[in-house]
Design a protein around this motif. Sequence first.
Motif, mmCIF file in Angstrom:
data_model
loop_
_atom_site.group_PDB
_atom_site.id
_atom_site.type_symbol
_atom_site.label_atom_id
_atom_site.label_comp_id
_atom_site.label_asym_id
_atom_site.label_seq_id
_atom_site.Cartn_x
_atom_site.Cartn_y
_atom_site.Cartn_z
ATOM 1 N N LYS A 24 3.072 -1.208 -7.669
ATOM 2 C CA LYS A 24 4.250 -0.149 -8.168
ATOM 3 C C LYS A 24 4.371 1.060 -7.477
ATOM 4 O O LYS A 24 6.540 1.063 -6.997
ATOM 5 N N GLY A 25 4.105 1.518 -6.304
ATOM 6 C CA GLY A 25 4.388 2.431 -5.254
ATOM 7 C C GLY A 25 5.066 1.709 -3.872
ATOM 8 O O GLY A 25 6.545 2.247 -3.674
ATOM 9 N N LEU A 26 4.999 0.065 -4.180
ATOM 10 C CA LEU A 26 6.072 -0.513 -3.346
ATOM 11 C C LEU A 26 7.320 -0.511 -3.547
ATOM 12 O O LEU A 26 8.337 -0.868 -3.238
ATOM 13 N N SER A 27 7.276 -0.537 -5.169
ATOM 14 C CA SER A 27 8.865 -0.843 -5.521
ATOM 15 C C SER A 27 9.420 0.206 -5.683
ATOM 16 O O SER A 27 10.643 0.279 -6.249
ATOM 17 N N VAL A 28 8.970 1.383 -5.273
ATOM 18 C CA VAL A 28 9.592 3.058 -5.490
ATOM 19 C C VAL A 28 10.186 3.518 -3.953
ATOM 20 O O VAL A 28 9.620 3.613 -3.310
ATOM 21 N N ARG A 29 11.189 3.320 -3.856
ATOM 22 C CA ARG A 29 12.041 4.032 -3.079
ATOM 23 C C ARG A 29 11.890 5.557 -3.123
ATOM 24 O O ARG A 29 11.318 6.278 -1.515
ATOM 25 N N LEU A 38 2.446 9.321 -14.127
ATOM 26 C CA LEU A 38 2.308 8.364 -14.848
ATOM 27 C C LEU A 38 1.354 7.063 -15.066
ATOM 28 O O LEU A 38 0.984 6.506 -16.031
ATOM 29 N N ALA A 39 1.243 6.698 -13.812
ATOM 30 C CA ALA A 39 0.821 5.675 -13.460
ATOM 31 C C ALA A 39 -0.913 5.682 -13.614
ATOM 32 O O ALA A 39 -1.215 5.076 -14.993
ATOM 33 N N ALA A 149 -3.808 7.536 -7.183
ATOM 34 C CA ALA A 149 -3.690 7.271 -5.420
ATOM 35 C C ALA A 149 -3.039 5.863 -5.412
ATOM 36 O O ALA A 149 -1.954 6.724 -3.912
ATOM 37 N N GLY A 150 -3.304 4.737 -5.532
ATOM 38 C CA GLY A 150 -2.707 3.772 -5.719
ATOM 39 C C GLY A 150 -0.549 3.849 -5.376
ATOM 40 O O GLY A 150 -0.223 2.679 -4.496
ATOM 41 N N VAL A 151 -0.914 4.113 -6.006
ATOM 42 C CA VAL A 151 1.070 4.375 -5.748
ATOM 43 C C VAL A 151 1.700 5.401 -4.903
ATOM 44 O O VAL A 151 2.359 4.580 -4.135
ATOM 45 N N LYS A 152 0.349 5.676 -4.224
ATOM 46 C CA LYS A 152 1.275 6.938 -2.638
ATOM 47 C C LYS A 152 0.881 5.968 -2.238
ATOM 48 O O LYS A 152 1.242 5.842 -0.697
ATOM 49 N N ILE A 153 -0.673 4.971 -2.022
ATOM 50 C CA ILE A 153 -0.416 4.126 -1.059
ATOM 51 C C ILE A 153 -0.145 3.771 -1.365
ATOM 52 O O ILE A 153 0.488 2.305 0.746
ATOM 53 N N GLY A 158 2.008 -0.314 1.859
ATOM 54 C CA GLY A 158 2.507 -1.453 1.741
ATOM 55 C C GLY A 158 1.310 -2.292 0.971
ATOM 56 O O GLY A 158 0.247 -1.715 0.546
ATOM 57 N N ALA A 159 1.303 -3.691 0.540
ATOM 58 C CA ALA A 159 0.390 -4.150 0.161
ATOM 59 C C ALA A 159 -1.055 -4.601 0.473
ATOM 60 O O ALA A 159 -1.480 -5.558 -0.044
#
Length: 189
Positions: A24-29, A38-39, A149-153, A158-159
């Motif tokens: 999800k973090g990858l998908s957010v600009r 939210l996550a 933290a995962g969203v930020k990471i 990246g993945a």
Amino acid sequence: MNFWELLVIGVGLSMDAFAVSICKGLSVRDLKPRHEVLAGIYFGGFQMLMPVAGFFLGYSFQGLISDVDHWIAFVLLGLIGANMVKEAFSKEEDCGCTDTSFGWRAMLPLAVATSIDALAVGVTFAFLKVNIWEAVGIIGVTTFVLSAAGVKIGNVFGAKYKSKAELAGGVVLILMGLKILLEHLGVLG
């Protein structure tokens, strides 16, 4: 189960949510703190709800299978962990979250999908007579923190951590299942 064992299980269970949060973090600009919150709320909330449902389901059948409950815990945790390890080595690169939205239509299916394992763990908790409220509190908070933290990471790095998170979570659950079995068989004190 003591606090540390529950924390280890919480970390293991949260690895799927952590991996999806990275995606999800990858998908957010334009990452905002609300995306992380939210996550955390969706994934942490469902990681709390599912073990409660599993606990009451398992509790209703506890009397019928109390002689083999440790084997059931071992098999359930082992299967969940093995599946996570298998997914970690999968060549498939899809994160399962091509939708960049953090709205309920995007997040609800992801939260349910990543918390199915927690339902089975809740059944195990019933057999082991674990304090379900303490357990789900620890699991929920752990998942909230790791998902945020995962969203930020994911947004920053990246993945590259997705498969490592799934592998670590799977190994942790397999080891916890083995520990439960060995304790009930008298091998561990």
